[in-house]
Scaffold this motif. Structure first.
Motif, short mmCIF file in Angstrom:
data_model
loop_
_atom_site.label_atom_id
_atom_site.label_comp_id
_atom_site.label_asym_id
_atom_site.label_seq_id
_atom_site.Cartn_x
_atom_site.Cartn_y
_atom_site.Cartn_z
N ALA A 72 0.83 -1.21 0.00
CA ALA A 72 0.00 0.00 0.00
C ALA A 72 0.87 1.26 0.00
N THR A 73 1.92 1.26 0.79
CA THR A 73 2.82 2.42 0.85
C THR A 73 3.51 2.62 -0.49
N SER A 74 3.98 1.53 -1.07
CA SER A 74 4.65 1.61 -2.37
C SER A 74 3.71 2.16 -3.44
N VAL A 75 2.48 1.68 -3.45
CA VAL A 75 1.49 2.19 -4.41
C VAL A 75 1.26 3.68 -4.16
N GLY A 76 1.17 4.08 -2.90
CA GLY A 76 0.99 5.49 -2.58
C GLY A 76 2.15 6.35 -3.04
N LEU A 77 3.36 5.84 -2.86
CA LEU A 77 4.55 6.59 -3.29
C LEU A 77 4.62 6.71 -4.82
N ILE A 78 4.17 5.69 -5.52
CA ILE A 78 4.25 5.68 -6.98
C ILE A 78 3.08 6.43 -7.61
N ASP A 79 1.87 6.08 -7.22
CA ASP A 79 0.67 6.63 -7.86
C ASP A 79 0.08 7.84 -7.13
N GLY A 80 0.55 8.07 -5.91
CA GLY A 80 0.01 9.16 -5.11
C GLY A 80 -1.01 8.64 -4.11
N TYR A 81 -1.04 9.30 -2.97
CA TYR A 81 -1.93 8.85 -1.90
C TYR A 81 -3.39 9.24 -2.13
N ARG A 82 -3.66 9.97 -3.20
CA ARG A 82 -5.04 10.31 -3.54
C ARG A 82 -5.56 9.46 -4.70
N SER A 83 -4.76 8.49 -5.13
CA SER A 83 -5.14 7.66 -6.29
C SER A 83 -6.12 6.56 -5.89
N THR A 84 -6.83 6.10 -6.87
CA THR A 84 -7.76 4.99 -6.67
C THR A 84 -6.99 3.71 -6.33
N PHE A 128 -4.21 3.44 -4.69
CA PHE A 128 -3.82 3.47 -3.28
C PHE A 128 -5.02 3.16 -2.39
N ALA A 129 -6.18 3.69 -2.74
CA ALA A 129 -7.39 3.43 -1.94
C ALA A 129 -7.68 1.93 -1.89
N VAL A 130 -7.54 1.25 -3.02
CA VAL A 130 -7.78 -0.19 -3.07
C VAL A 130 -6.72 -0.92 -2.24
N ALA A 131 -5.45 -0.57 -2.43
CA ALA A 131 -4.36 -1.22 -1.69
C ALA A 131 -4.51 -1.00 -0.18
N PHE A 132 -4.87 0.21 0.21
CA PHE A 132 -5.04 0.53 1.63
C PHE A 132 -6.20 -0.27 2.23
N THR A 133 -7.31 -0.34 1.50
CA THR A 133 -8.48 -1.07 1.98
C THR A 133 -8.17 -2.55 2.17
N LEU A 134 -7.51 -3.14 1.19
CA LEU A 134 -7.13 -4.56 1.31
C LEU A 134 -6.14 -4.77 2.46
N ALA A 135 -5.21 -3.84 2.64
CA ALA A 135 -4.26 -3.94 3.75
C ALA A 135 -4.99 -3.90 5.09
N ALA A 136 -5.94 -3.00 5.20
CA ALA A 136 -6.70 -2.89 6.45
C ALA A 136 -7.47 -4.17 6.74
N ILE A 137 -8.06 -4.78 5.71
CA ILE A 137 -8.80 -6.03 5.90
C ILE A 137 -7.87 -7.15 6.36
N VAL A 138 -6.72 -7.28 5.71
CA VAL A 138 -5.76 -8.33 6.08
C VAL A 138 -5.28 -8.14 7.51
N MET A 139 -4.96 -6.92 7.89
CA MET A 139 -4.45 -6.67 9.25
C MET A 139 -5.54 -6.88 10.30
N TYR A 140 -6.75 -6.46 10.00
CA TYR A 140 -7.87 -6.70 10.91
C TYR A 140 -8.10 -8.19 11.10
N ASP A 141 -8.05 -8.93 10.00
CA ASP A 141 -8.23 -10.37 10.03
C ASP A 141 -7.13 -11.05 10.84
N ALA A 142 -5.89 -10.61 10.67
CA ALA A 142 -4.76 -11.22 11.38
C ALA A 142 -4.91 -11.07 12.89
N ALA A 143 -5.38 -9.91 13.33
CA ALA A 143 -5.51 -9.66 14.77
C ALA A 143 -6.87 -10.09 15.30
N GLY A 144 -7.81 -10.33 14.44
CA GLY A 144 -9.15 -10.69 14.88
C GLY A 144 -9.48 -12.14 14.66
#
Length: 152
Positions: A59-71, A73-89
């Motif tokens: 997600a960070t790499s996508v943000g650095l390349i495409d910008g943190y306002r890009s679609t 990055f939004a997809v990568a961030f959302t998927l990252a949040a789901i994976v991390m929530y799942d790992a801890a939950g």
């Protein structure tokens, strides 16, 4: 590789973060508990979360390349949040349930120890601290990787 970034860069960043997090997990275990346990290279659970490192670095790499306002990055961030929530939950809860089932099974077979079924793996998920540490590590890997390429 151009400074603009490529999909290969994102994949390499993710793999670098995940593999190095697994190696770091072995090192931390060795320092804290002493015996070298190479099984940690392929097992889930522990400090830091390699799943979190992978998705946070991607997600960070996508943000650095495409910008943190890009679609993207939004997809990568959302998927990252789901994976991390799942790992801890969910996966952490499944690991706790495996521990309970292992103890129940041992109690049921106390007089027939030769018939006890294989134990279920208990270390499936992560504590919130392990997830946060993995995520921070992943962000760091993405920034270091990008700086090595001469990017922002």
């Amino acid at each position: 590789m151009s400074m603009g970034g490529t999909s290969l860069e994102v994949i390499l960043v993710g793999l670098t973060a995940a593999i190095s997090a697994q190696l770091l997990k072995c090192l931390i275990n060795f320092v804290c508990r002493k015996p070298v346990d190479f099984r940690l290279l392929v097992h889930t659970g522990g400090m830091p979360s390699s799943h979190s490192a992978l998705v946070a670095s991607v997600a960070t790499s996508v943000g650095l390349i495409d910008g943190y306002r890009s679609t993207t990055f939004a997809v990568a961030f959302t998927l990252a949040a789901i994976v991390m929530y799942d790992a801890a939950g969910l996966r952490r809860a499944a690991g706790k349930m495996a521990g309970i089932l292992n103890r129940i099974t041992e109690d049921l077979y106390v007089h027939r120890p030769d018939q006890v079924p294989d134990r279920l793996r208990e270390l499936l998920g992560h504590t919130p601290v392990e997830v946060i540490a993995g995520a921070l590590y992943g962000v760091l890997v993405a920034y270091v990787y990008r700086m090595q390429l001469g990017g922002p």
